[in-house]
Structures are given as structure tokens and as C-alpha cells.
Write a protein that holds these residues in place. Structure first.
Motif, PDB file in Angstrom:
ATOM      1  N   GLU A  83       0.814  -1.218   0.000  1.00 54.55           N
ATOM      2  CA  GLU A  83       0.000   0.000   0.000  1.00 54.55           C
ATOM      3  C   GLU A  83       0.849   1.269   0.000  1.00 54.55           C
ATOM      4  O   GLU A  83       0.595   2.219   0.739  1.00 54.55           O
ATOM      5  N   ARG A  84       1.874   1.261  -0.841  1.00 57.19           N
ATOM      6  CA  ARG A  84       2.695   2.438  -1.063  1.00 57.19           C
ATOM      7  C   ARG A  84       2.732   2.749  -2.543  1.00 57.19           C
ATOM      8  O   ARG A  84       2.670   1.827  -3.362  1.00 57.19           O
ATOM      9  N   ASN A  85       2.854   4.022  -2.865  1.00 57.45           N
ATOM     10  CA  ASN A  85       2.958   4.413  -4.273  1.00 57.45           C
ATOM     11  C   ASN A  85       4.390   4.730  -4.653  1.00 57.45           C
ATOM     12  O   ASN A  85       4.653   5.424  -5.638  1.00 57.45           O
ATOM     13  N   TYR A  86       5.345   4.260  -3.875  1.00 52.58           N
ATOM     14  CA  TYR A  86       6.765   4.434  -4.162  1.00 52.58           C
ATOM     15  C   TYR A  86       7.518   3.197  -3.676  1.00 52.58           C
ATOM     16  O   TYR A  86       7.069   2.483  -2.773  1.00 52.58           O
ATOM     17  N   VAL A  87       8.682   2.953  -4.259  1.00 51.99           N
ATOM     18  CA  VAL A  87       9.500   1.777  -3.940  1.00 51.99           C
ATOM     19  C   VAL A  87      10.607   2.168  -2.972  1.00 51.99           C
ATOM     20  O   VAL A  87      11.217   3.232  -3.103  1.00 51.99           O
ATOM     21  N   THR A  88      10.891   1.298  -2.015  1.00 48.92           N
ATOM     22  CA  THR A  88      12.010   1.478  -1.092  1.00 48.92           C
ATOM     23  C   THR A  88      13.088   0.431  -1.391  1.00 48.92           C
ATOM     24  O   THR A  88      12.802  -0.604  -2.024  1.00 48.92           O
ATOM     25  N   PRO A  89      14.317   0.650  -0.917  1.00 44.08           N
ATOM     26  CA  PRO A  89      15.349  -0.374  -1.097  1.00 44.08           C
ATOM     27  C   PRO A  89      14.969  -1.717  -0.495  1.00 44.08           C
ATOM     28  O   PRO A  89      15.345  -2.764  -1.026  1.00 44.08           O
ATOM     29  N   GLN A  90      14.199  -1.698   0.607  1.00 46.58           N
ATOM     30  CA  GLN A  90      13.771  -2.946   1.230  1.00 46.58           C
ATOM     31  C   GLN A  90      12.891  -3.763   0.302  1.00 46.58           C
ATOM     32  O   GLN A  90      12.932  -5.001   0.311  1.00 46.58           O
ATOM     33  N   ASP A  91      12.073  -3.102  -0.515  1.00 45.13           N
ATOM     34  CA  ASP A  91      11.253  -3.814  -1.500  1.00 45.13           C
ATOM     35  C   ASP A  91      12.142  -4.627  -2.438  1.00 45.13           C
ATOM     36  O   ASP A  91      11.813  -5.763  -2.800  1.00 45.13           O
ATOM     37  N   VAL A  92      13.262  -4.038  -2.842  1.00 41.73           N
ATOM     38  CA  VAL A  92      14.172  -4.707  -3.769  1.00 41.73           C
ATOM     39  C   VAL A  92      14.776  -5.945  -3.112  1.00 41.73           C
ATOM     40  O   VAL A  92      14.797  -7.035  -3.695  1.00 41.73           O
ATOM     41  N   THR A  93      15.276  -5.787  -1.883  1.00 41.99           N
ATOM     42  CA  THR A  93      15.914  -6.918  -1.206  1.00 41.99           C
ATOM     43  C   THR A  93      14.913  -8.003  -0.841  1.00 41.99           C
ATOM     44  O   THR A  93      15.262  -9.184  -0.797  1.00 41.99           O
TER      45      THR A  93
END
Length: 318
Positions: free
Chosen positions: A259-269
Motif C-alpha cells: 500500500e505504497r505508491n513508491y518503492v524502497t530499497p527494502q522492497d528490492v531486497t
């Protein structure tokens, strides 16, 4: 206006597939990213149940094929048969003409039949006797295979593995949930799952997920991670540019599910290993020392400093 109903979908599927929320989330993220899913695991851990549950909850027309050596490409793609009443050949749909195609034990069929899926998985089209037809939208392939039972199986070629957005494992249930299974409470095949969204709504959710924002620093982070798979001393074949695209789409969907409209580095990992482990080939050095794909990929992530985005910098400063 957002129509994000991912948590409702997860809750509904969890009625049948219990104790596997992270696997449900990752499979759903791949579906929202418009990708295909390969599930590698031993029999009896809920691979087929997961696939059929998603089809019910998202109102998807689904077909299932139990792959065996005698399954032919025409069984999947369809065929033309002469109709004497109209005096011409008529196309008869194959099982692939659906929204969700479940390929059970895909490694037990012939390479010829496996390769028949390449065009439809990549382009969403089927070509029979020179005529190309589109499959329904949305279109998802969920394939299963048992990585341990290798007798009589045909390994999927790298070109086909690359078409799967993620490769995941269901894993054995934990002690608590296996006790419930023994009592007959957790495996509820008779549960009447409710449709949470329509297939049209799923297409809209896929479009919303594609619009999730990625900072340029995270684009560079994704690219660096992929590049490191091509330089690692344990990897013979690294991740292709198609893998870079798949990872980008997957992290957008993972952020959307959260439920976010932006990506964080944690999403990648969080999803890096799922997107890349089936796209790399370990070399002899890794096999001799019994190093797994997951171990190598974790080392790559651990050794690369993740970026700090603007949003995170504001949070730290405050």
C-alpha cells in the motif's frame, strides 16, 4: 481512484492456504506485475491449491494440465480440424486459452511441449498453422515442478526459465499449522471462496502497480545488483536484461501490495532472490563447495550498500 484490494485477496486465499502469507503475497505480487510463477517444491504442500484459489478469488477462468510425456503442443495451443459442413479448417482452442493456466509438473513433459509455451508466455499470443491469436487478458501461467524427483523429467531450458517472473517454494508448514492439518482444520478444500475482484479489476490493479514511483537511486541499485550476478566468482551465467525488467516490475508490485505508491530499497531486497535465483547458473566451484543460489544472492545483497531515498532521508532528519 485506487482499487487496491490486495489485502482482501490475501485474506481470502489464506482461508484455504493457511500459514503461508508471505508465499501468497509474493505470488500475488507477481500476478499484479503481469508475470508468471514457477513453484518448485515437493508434492503435497499446496502448490495446486494456491493456484486454483487465486483463480476463484480474482474471477479468472482457469485451466489445468497435468504434464506427462505424452502431452503434445496441440493439447496446449489448440489445433485446426477440417469441418466438412462448411468446407474449411476450424480452429479449436487449446487449454492455454484462459486467464490462469496451471501447468502441473511442467518438467515431466517433452522439451517440444515445454517450448510451445515460450511465445504465449512472452507475448500473450498463440500461433497455430501460421495464424496468431491473442490469449484472454489478464493471462498468467503458474507452473509447478518437483526439484527432487528427477527420474523421467526434462529440465526447463534457461530461455524458458527466464520467462517466469519469480521462482518460489511453498515449504513445509510449521508445527502449529501441521497439527491443524492433522486435525483437518487447515486444509479446507470444501471452503467456498468468494470472488474479491473481477478479472477487469485485476487489469486495473496491474496498471496502478505499473505507475508506482521508483527513485533514480533505486533504479541504479537494481541495476548494480543484477550486474554483480554477472561478476560473481560462483556464477557462470548471470541475470539477463529481461531479469532486470522483471525485478523492476516485481518491486513496483511489492510496494503496491504494501500500500505504497513508491518503492524502497527494502522492497528490492525482499524479492531479489525470488526474481533472480532461477535466472543464474552456478559454476563448478559453487557446486563442489555446495553453495546454493540463495546463499550467493544473499551475499550479493549484503555486500552492496543500499541507497537512501529522499523520503527516507526526511524521515531520518526528523
Amino acid at each position: 481512484m485506487s482499487i487496491n484490494k490486495t489485502q482482501d485477496i490475501i485474506n481470502e486465499v489464506s482461508k484455504v492456504v493457511t500459514g503461508k502469507e508471505i508465499q501468497i503475497k509474493k505470488a500475488l505480487a507477481a500476478i499484479i506485475a503481469g508475470g508468471h510463477i514457477l513453484i518448485e517444491d515437493v508434492p503435497g504442500v499446496g502448490k495446486t491449491t494456491l493456484a486454483t484459489s487465486f483463480s476463484k478469488v480474482m474471477s479468472l477462468k482457469n485451466n489445468r494440465v497435468q504434464f506427462t510425456p505424452d502431452v503434445m503442443p496441440a493439447d496446449i495451443l489448440g489445433f485446426n480440424m477440417y469441418d466438412k459442413n462448411i468446407g474449411k479448417f476450424v480452429y479449436h482452442n487449446g487449454t492455454i486459452m484462459c486467464n490462469l493456466f496451471l501447468a502441473d509438473e511442467i518438467n515431466r513433459t517433452s522439451p517440444k511441449t515445454q517450448s510451445a509455451l515460450l511465445e504465449v508466455m512472452e507475448e500473450g499470443k498463440v500461433t497455430v498453422d501460421g495464424v496468431t491469436r491473442k490469449v484472454p487478458e489478464p493471462f498468467i501461467v503458474i507452473a509447478t515442478q518437483n526439484p527432487k524427483g528427477s527420474a523421467g523429467t526434462q529440465l526447463l531450458p534457461e530461455s524458458q526459465l527466464d520467462r517466469f517472473m519469480i521462482c518460489m517454494s511453498m515449504g513445509y508448514p510449521d508445527f502449529k499449522h501441521e497439527v491443524e492439518i492433522a486435525k483437518g482444520k487447515a486444509v479446507k478444500n470444501d471452503v467456498d471462496l468468494s470472488a474479491v475482484i473481477s478479472s477487469e479489476a485485476l487489469v486495473k490493479m496491474q496498471e496502478e502497480a505499473a505507475d508506482v514511483y521508483i527513485h533514480n537511486n533505486i533504479y541504479c541499485y537494481i541495476t548494480k545488483l543484477v550486474a554483480l550476478t554477472r561478476e560473481n566468482p560462483y556464477i557462470e551465467l548471470g541475470v539477463s536484461p529481461r531479469g532486470t525488467i522483471a525485478l523492476t516490475r516485481m518491486v513496483k508490485a511489492w510496494a503496491y501490495i504494501n500500500e505504497r505508491n513508491y518503492v524502497t530499497p527494502q522492497d528490492v531486497t525482499d524479492v531479489f532472490s525470488d526474481v533472480t535465483k532461477h535466472r543464474i547458473v552456478l559454476n563448478t566451484k559453487a557446486r563442489v563447495t555446495h553453495i546454493s543460489e540463495e546463499t550467493v544472492l544473499k551475499e550479493i545483497v549484503d555486500n552492496l550498500v543500499s541507497p537512501v531515498t529522499y523520503r527516507e532521508r526526511v524521515k531520518y532528519d526528523n
